[in-house]
Design a protein around this motif. Sequence first.
Motif, PDB file in Angstrom:
ATOM      1  N   ILE A 161       0.763  -1.003  -0.205  1.00  0.00           N
ATOM      2  CA  ILE A 161      -0.071  -0.130   0.072  1.00  0.00           C
ATOM      3  C   ILE A 161       0.962   1.169  -0.116  1.00  0.00           C
ATOM      4  N   GLY A 162       0.562   2.061  -0.754  1.00  0.00           N
ATOM      5  CA  GLY A 162       1.553   3.405  -1.050  1.00  0.00           C
ATOM      6  C   GLY A 162       1.415   4.318   0.084  1.00  0.00           C
ATOM      7  N   PRO A 163       2.252   5.433  -0.034  1.00  0.00           N
ATOM      8  CA  PRO A 163       1.967   6.578   1.188  1.00  0.00           C
ATOM      9  C   PRO A 163       0.927   7.427   0.812  1.00  0.00           C
ATOM     10  N   ASP A 164       0.098   7.500  -0.261  1.00  0.00           N
ATOM     11  CA  ASP A 164      -0.805   8.260  -0.516  1.00  0.00           C
ATOM     12  C   ASP A 164      -2.218   7.493  -0.137  1.00  0.00           C
ATOM     13  N   ALA A 183      10.811   8.339  12.794  1.00  0.00           N
ATOM     14  CA  ALA A 183       9.765   7.577  12.199  1.00  0.00           C
ATOM     15  C   ALA A 183       8.603   8.725  11.807  1.00  0.00           C
ATOM     16  N   ASP A 184       8.867  10.153  12.594  1.00  0.00           N
ATOM     17  CA  ASP A 184       7.676  10.951  12.667  1.00  0.00           C
ATOM     18  C   ASP A 184       7.734  11.445  10.761  1.00  0.00           C
ATOM     19  N   THR A 185       8.728  11.490  10.127  1.00  0.00           N
ATOM     20  CA  THR A 185       9.112  11.739   8.787  1.00  0.00           C
ATOM     21  C   THR A 185       8.155  10.853   7.968  1.00  0.00           C
ATOM     22  N   ALA A 186       8.011   9.671   8.288  1.00  0.00           N
ATOM     23  CA  ALA A 186       7.386   8.802   7.286  1.00  0.00           C
ATOM     24  C   ALA A 186       5.773   8.948   7.522  1.00  0.00           C
ATOM     25  N   PHE A 187       5.135  10.003   8.231  1.00  0.00           N
ATOM     26  CA  PHE A 187       3.769  10.202   8.474  1.00  0.00           C
ATOM     27  C   PHE A 187       3.423  11.519   8.038  1.00  0.00           C
ATOM     28  N   GLU A 188       2.310  11.762   7.427  1.00  0.00           N
ATOM     29  CA  GLU A 188       1.839  13.033   7.188  1.00  0.00           C
ATOM     30  C   GLU A 188       0.466  13.089   7.804  1.00  0.00           C
ATOM     31  N   ILE A 190      -3.151  14.378   8.469  1.00  0.00           N
ATOM     32  CA  ILE A 190      -4.417  14.585   7.361  1.00  0.00           C
ATOM     33  C   ILE A 190      -5.533  14.785   8.532  1.00  0.00           C
ATOM     34  N   PRO A 191      -6.610  15.632   7.988  1.00  0.00           N
ATOM     35  CA  PRO A 191      -7.865  15.808   8.695  1.00  0.00           C
ATOM     36  C   PRO A 191      -8.364  14.588   9.598  1.00  0.00           C
ATOM     37  N   ASP A 192      -8.997  14.851  10.548  1.00  0.00           N
ATOM     38  CA  ASP A 192      -9.915  13.778  11.365  1.00  0.00           C
ATOM     39  C   ASP A 192      -8.920  13.146  12.348  1.00  0.00           C
ATOM     40  N   ASN A 193      -7.944  13.762  12.643  1.00  0.00           N
ATOM     41  CA  ASN A 193      -6.875  12.985  13.609  1.00  0.00           C
ATOM     42  C   ASN A 193      -6.571  11.712  12.978  1.00  0.00           C
ATOM     43  N   LYS A 194      -6.074  11.873  11.771  1.00  0.00           N
ATOM     44  CA  LYS A 194      -5.600  10.570  10.964  1.00  0.00           C
ATOM     45  C   LYS A 194      -4.292  10.843  10.416  1.00  0.00           C
ATOM     46  N   TYR A 195      -3.538   9.905   9.847  1.00  0.00           N
ATOM     47  CA  TYR A 195      -2.083  10.148   9.282  1.00  0.00           C
ATOM     48  C   TYR A 195      -2.025   9.229   7.930  1.00  0.00           C
ATOM     49  N   LEU A 196      -1.454   9.743   7.110  1.00  0.00           N
ATOM     50  CA  LEU A 196      -0.901   8.942   5.935  1.00  0.00           C
ATOM     51  C   LEU A 196       0.305   8.248   6.355  1.00  0.00           C
ATOM     52  N   ALA A 197       0.523   7.033   6.198  1.00  0.00           N
ATOM     53  CA  ALA A 197       1.859   6.375   6.544  1.00  0.00           C
ATOM     54  C   ALA A 197       2.643   5.717   5.198  1.00  0.00           C
ATOM     55  N   ASP A 198       3.887   6.101   5.207  1.00  0.00           N
ATOM     56  CA  ASP A 198       4.678   5.527   4.264  1.00  0.00           C
ATOM     57  C   ASP A 198       5.363   4.347   4.775  1.00  0.00           C
ATOM     58  N   ILE A 199       4.941   3.311   4.568  1.00  0.00           N
ATOM     59  CA  ILE A 199       5.255   1.844   5.145  1.00  0.00           C
ATOM     60  C   ILE A 199       6.694   1.482   4.267  1.00  0.00           C
ATOM     61  N   TYR A 200       7.064   2.195   2.954  1.00  0.00           N
ATOM     62  CA  TYR A 200       8.245   2.019   2.431  1.00  0.00           C
ATOM     63  C   TYR A 200       9.302   2.625   3.132  1.00  0.00           C
ATOM     64  N   LYS A 201       9.033   3.922   3.427  1.00  0.00           N
ATOM     65  CA  LYS A 201      10.166   4.624   4.317  1.00  0.00           C
ATOM     66  C   LYS A 201      10.294   4.258   5.830  1.00  0.00           C
ATOM     67  N   LEU A 202       9.228   3.762   6.376  1.00  0.00           N
ATOM     68  CA  LEU A 202       9.490   3.183   7.719  1.00  0.00           C
ATOM     69  C   LEU A 202      10.303   1.837   7.539  1.00  0.00           C
ATOM     70  N   GLY A 218      10.218  -0.488  -3.736  1.00  0.00           N
ATOM     71  CA  GLY A 218       9.447   0.663  -3.038  1.00  0.00           C
ATOM     72  C   GLY A 218       8.757   1.620  -3.816  1.00  0.00           C
ATOM     73  N   ASP A 219       8.237   1.546  -4.994  1.00  0.00           N
ATOM     74  CA  ASP A 219       7.687   2.412  -5.727  1.00  0.00           C
ATOM     75  C   ASP A 219       6.312   1.673  -6.402  1.00  0.00           C
ATOM     76  N   PHE A 220       5.647   0.993  -5.562  1.00  0.00           N
ATOM     77  CA  PHE A 220       4.290   0.491  -6.016  1.00  0.00           C
ATOM     78  C   PHE A 220       3.313   0.980  -4.991  1.00  0.00           C
ATOM     79  N   CYS A 221       2.000   0.854  -5.432  1.00  0.00           N
ATOM     80  CA  CYS A 221       0.855   1.141  -4.709  1.00  0.00           C
ATOM     81  C   CYS A 221      -0.166  -0.247  -5.048  1.00  0.00           C
ATOM     82  N   THR A 222      -0.367  -1.052  -4.226  1.00  0.00           N
ATOM     83  CA  THR A 222      -1.389  -2.095  -4.322  1.00  0.00           C
ATOM     84  C   THR A 222      -2.795  -1.424  -4.445  1.00  0.00           C
TER      85      THR A 222
END
Length: 248
Positions: A161-164, A183-188, A190-202, A218-222
């Motif tokens: 699953i991709g970071p977006d 690891a903070d740099t692998a999360f963005e 977003i609204p509603d107290n959620k985050y987008l996670a970059d599992i590749y970066k982690l 590390g450049d795919f998105c299922t």
Amino acid sequence: MSKPFTKADCLIPDWPAPANVHALVTTRLGGVSQPPFNSLNLGTHVGDSPADVTENRRRLRSLLPAEPCWLNQVHGTDVVCADNRVETPQDADASFARQPGAVCVVMTADCLPVLLCDQAGTVVAAAHAGWRGLLNGVIESTVKSMGVPPSQLMAWLGPAIGPDAFEVGPEVYAAFVEQNFAADTAFEEIPDNKYLADIYKLARQRLAKLGVQQVYGGDFCTVVERERFFSYRRNGRTGRMASVVWIS
């Protein structure tokens, strides 16, 4: 009659592995399963026809030197030796092999498959790294099991699953950052107290901390590539892909 199943139906890792190290990742193409498992579902636990899964696994086996060391994946950190494959899948989320012809395999449908080998081509491994396994140390356990200095290893990060698309709650963010502030740099956020996670970066952060310097893929998105990959996050009821690696 369906066309023959070949490596053209698979994804071949782009990494500078030794010539005797072989790897591939199945896609959802080239099998016999009916929707929503169409078509090359390799998971026996998702509600697909057992006969169809058996045929799909037979097709994969035709590209391999031996039956893979199938695992009963439990989002843990246990690692088994694929050299000693048993008929009943063991509860584990990674395997390693030193014997030529022994095939390591993990199944995924959004979680991250990590394939590893050493520069000398003497040991390979495959790890199933969803966020729970990643957090709890499945990569660390796998690297340790390989028994060579991490600086001599290379890794390839397969389709996940991709970071977006990987939306997680604040508890996942907090758990990773508590272990490693970077690891903070692998999360963005977003609204509603959620985050987008970059599992590749982690995963890259974990590998770098271990001393694994050569990391590829590390450049795919299922989720986005719906015609090519299964995605549990996207579809819920769906099939599983296999990432395999072996030594000749």
